[in-house]
Design a protein around this motif. Structure first.
Motif, short mmCIF file in Angstrom:
data_model
loop_
_atom_site.label_atom_id
_atom_site.label_comp_id
_atom_site.label_asym_id
_atom_site.label_seq_id
_atom_site.Cartn_x
_atom_site.Cartn_y
_atom_site.Cartn_z
N GLY B 221 0.81 -1.22 0.00
CA GLY B 221 0.00 0.00 0.00
C GLY B 221 0.84 1.27 0.00
O GLY B 221 0.44 2.27 -0.57
N THR B 225 0.56 3.25 -4.37
CA THR B 225 -0.38 3.99 -3.55
C THR B 225 -1.31 4.87 -4.39
O THR B 225 -0.85 5.51 -5.33
CB THR B 225 0.42 4.79 -2.48
OG1 THR B 225 -0.47 5.35 -1.55
CG2 THR B 225 1.27 5.86 -3.08
N GLN B 376 -1.14 3.38 5.62
CA GLN B 376 -0.64 2.71 4.42
C GLN B 376 -1.44 1.43 4.14
O GLN B 376 -1.64 1.04 2.99
CB GLN B 376 0.84 2.38 4.56
CG GLN B 376 1.70 3.59 4.81
CD GLN B 376 1.39 4.71 3.85
OE1 GLN B 376 1.72 4.65 2.68
NE2 GLN B 376 0.73 5.76 4.32
N GLY B 380 -3.41 0.35 0.74
CA GLY B 380 -3.32 -0.97 0.13
C GLY B 380 -4.68 -1.58 -0.13
O GLY B 380 -4.88 -2.29 -1.12
N ASP B 424 -5.12 -8.26 0.23
CA ASP B 424 -6.24 -7.63 0.94
C ASP B 424 -7.23 -8.68 1.44
O ASP B 424 -7.68 -8.65 2.59
CB ASP B 424 -6.97 -6.64 0.01
CG ASP B 424 -6.15 -5.40 -0.27
OD1 ASP B 424 -5.11 -5.23 0.38
OD2 ASP B 424 -6.54 -4.62 -1.16
#
Lengths: 172, 437
Positions: B221, B225, B376, B380, B424
């Protein structure tokens, strides 16, 4: 707007343009697309010297570009409420970027788009015409297409603007 | 027709060459050394902004908590990052519109608004975390509690972003980021097991523990980004390269992204060698600065503080501007750092508002390092959806013409979606079943 002439248009398109007047010194700064644009702006400012300007100072520079003109062209398509707005917008764009259009068309409701736009762009264009709106089809050199799209999006009453992919200049 | 065709100056081109329809062949000229020097621009600033304070904290946390075991993700993310940024640049150079505007005019506001809000949420949280990191870094040097530095630093950053010519300023600020080259020296001086470093860089380590997955999503992430997609496209618009400048744009992006990930690699190696090997977690900025001790000794904190403040000065205006470019593009407002606040009031108002919200987030946050890291992770989680939109736009022949994605770009782009999406999903599943680490 130089010397408060609000009733006149000043089609100057550039980056971080600034006019500062202090102790009789008028300072113009920022980046313009060409030396001709700088000369025009300075000439316009020079004309106001008798109205209290003791000194005219130029901190204007030509914006750097290494792109070649005449290699590619790009067509921009914008929708407007009516044909007058579309035509006026076309003249505003050309006034801002100081170039000739390779093609400038205003299409009104009821007119055919055959041969004017690739099939992929006709759906949105036909929807706009069906809703009684008019279209501006403007083809310019690819080098000035950034400025042209920006003016269409931000300085005119366009409802939307789309850009067709760039094409070789000989086959617009 | 209301107005007829108005032939302008007929372009002076080789008609035979143009007639074959190969648009790209017309712009394929060899880059000269002068072009290479001039190529350096938004890509390098993007690379600098990619290593923002939150990014540095994330890489430090990854190194301290996972050692070198996630180096392979950094290696994998490098081509993914380059390709995603190149797609963002291409959207702007071909369509002459910023990313939010192109999403709006292609898919409508119903798609553009959520896409931009995803980016804006992650960006503002990251800005808050970055302000917090800068404050914590200043505390290292001044020994005045970080909380007292949040408001002055926010005001300074807002001033730099809104009232100065950021494009020019950033070229000087990038030199401050040279401080991070200290991590390269520190990594060598900390004498890590280089065979192990190399092995973990090329051989993937899969671990389904929540702490590993959170670190992996945070690392991906902070590298790939969302705000950088919007920034890259808008920076290309301001640079006005067009399709004739696409090759220069590629050089610029490759240089910027490789520099960014090389620094990230050495931050992980240095923190891994100094902190992970001694099982020292990073809880404060002072802990993170310890990775520089092999190089800077007692001055490690000072060096770390200069680097963090420098990276914040480069990155925070990029974050604020990306937020304003995104919202401005969806709303159809005038945007651009090349404009003054008088000429683009809404653009600058959005930037001002993002600073206020970020400052509030920074003040109310109690744990700077956690705030940095989880900002962050948020990036992500939101990146895959935006990369899918980028891929759809740049794979459309209707929109891109001859500049449509080639097969390698398509494959690498979808690998980016799969890698980030997979991480994720694994994180969400693991956190749902085992809780937060």
């Amino acid at each position: 707007v130089v010397a408060g002439q609000l009733d006149q248009s000043h089609p100057v398109h550039g980056e971080r343009l600034r006019i500062q007047f202090e102790n009789g010194v008028l300072t113009l700064s920022g980046e313009l697309p060409s030396q001709a644009d700088i000369d025009n702006l300075l000439a316009e400012a020079e004309a106001f010297r008798p109205q209290g300007i003791d000194e005219l100072r130029s901190e204007l520079s030509v914006a750097e570009t290494s792109d070649e003109e005449g290699v590619l062209v790009q067509t921009l398509l914008s929708a407007f409420e009516g044909p007058e707005q579309a035509g006026f917008a076309g003249s505003i764009v050309l006034g801002h970027i100081h170039v000739h259009a390779v093609r400038l068309l205003v299409v009104e409701p009821g007119q055919s788009l055959d041969g004017l736009l690739p099939v992929g762009f006709r759906t949105d264009a036909e929807s706009a015409l069906d809703e009684g709106r008019s279209l501006l089809i403007l083809t310019v050199d690819e080098v000035v297409a950034f400025a042209a799209r920006q003016v269409l999006e931000e300085e005119t009453r366009s409802l939307w603007t789309q850009a067709l992919p760039p094409q070789p200049a000989a086959a617009p | 027709m209301h107005a007829g065709s108005e032939p302008g100056d007929r372009p002076n081109v080789d008609r035979e060459e143009a007639a074959d329809g190969a648009t790209e062949s017309l712009i394929r000229r060899r880059l000269k050394p002068r072009d290479l020097v001039r190529a350096i621009g938004p890509g390098l600033i993007t690379g600098g902004a990619d290593n923002d304070p939150a990014g540095i904290a994330t890489y430090s946390v990854v190194g301290a908590s996972a050692g070198f075991s996630q180096n392979w993700l950094l290696l994998l993310s490098t081509p993914l990052l380059v390709v995603v940024q190149q797609m963002s640049a291409k959207v702007a150079n071909v369509t002459k519109g910023d990313l939010a505007t192109v999403i709006r005019t292609t898919y409508g506001r119903r798609v553009a608004m959520p896409a931009v809000l995803l980016m804006v949420t992650a960006s503002v949280v990251t800005m808050g975390a970055d302000l917090l990191a800068m404050s914590a870094a200043v505390e290292l040097v001044t020994h005045i509690r970080f909380i007292y530095w949040v408001v002055p630093l926010s005001a300074l950053m807002a001033f730099v972003t809104i009232f100065t010519n950021y494009k020019r300023l950033a070229r000087y600020l990038l030199w401050l980021m040279g401080v991070f080259a200290a991590y390269i020296v520190a990594a060598f001086l900390s004498r890590p097991n280089w065979t192990e470093v190399l092995r973990q860089t090329v051989v993937p380590t899969i671990d389904l523990r929540p702490s590993y997955l959170v670190a992996a999503v945070g690392l991906l992430g902070t590298t790939i980004t969302p705000y950088l997609f919007f920034w890259q496209a808008s920076a290309e618009i301001e640079e006005r390269r067009g399709v004739q400048g696409i090759r220069r744009s590629r050089v610029d992006i490759v240089a910027g992204m490789i520099w960014s990930n090389v620094i990230a690699f050495f931050i992980i190696v240095a923190t891994g060698a100094v902190l992970f090997s001694h099982h020292t977690p990073i809880v404060t900025a002072a802990d993170a600065a310890r990775a520089l001790e092999p190089f800077a000794g007692p001055y490690a904190s000072d060096l770390f503080a200069v680097g963090i403040v420098g990276s914040g000065l480069v990155a925070i205006p990029v974050l604020a501007a990306s937020t304003a470019y995104g919202i401005g593009g969806v709303m159809g407002w005038r945007t651009g750092l090349g404009r003054t606040a008088v000429n683009a009031p809404q653009f600058y108002l959005v930037m001002g508002a993002s600073f206020l919200i970020a400052m509030e987030l920074a003040i109310s946050s109690v744990d700077p390092i956690k705030a940095l890291f989880y900002s962050q992770v948020l990036g992500g989680l939101s990146a895959p959806a935006l990369i899918v939109l980028l891929l759809l736009i740049t794979s459309s022949r209707r929109l891109m013409g001859d500049f449509v994605n080639g097969l390698p770009t398509q494959i690498i782009g979808w690998v980016a979606v799969a890698v980030m999406g997979g991480a994720d999903v694994a994180l969400v599943y693991t956190v749902a079943t085992r809780g937060l680490p």
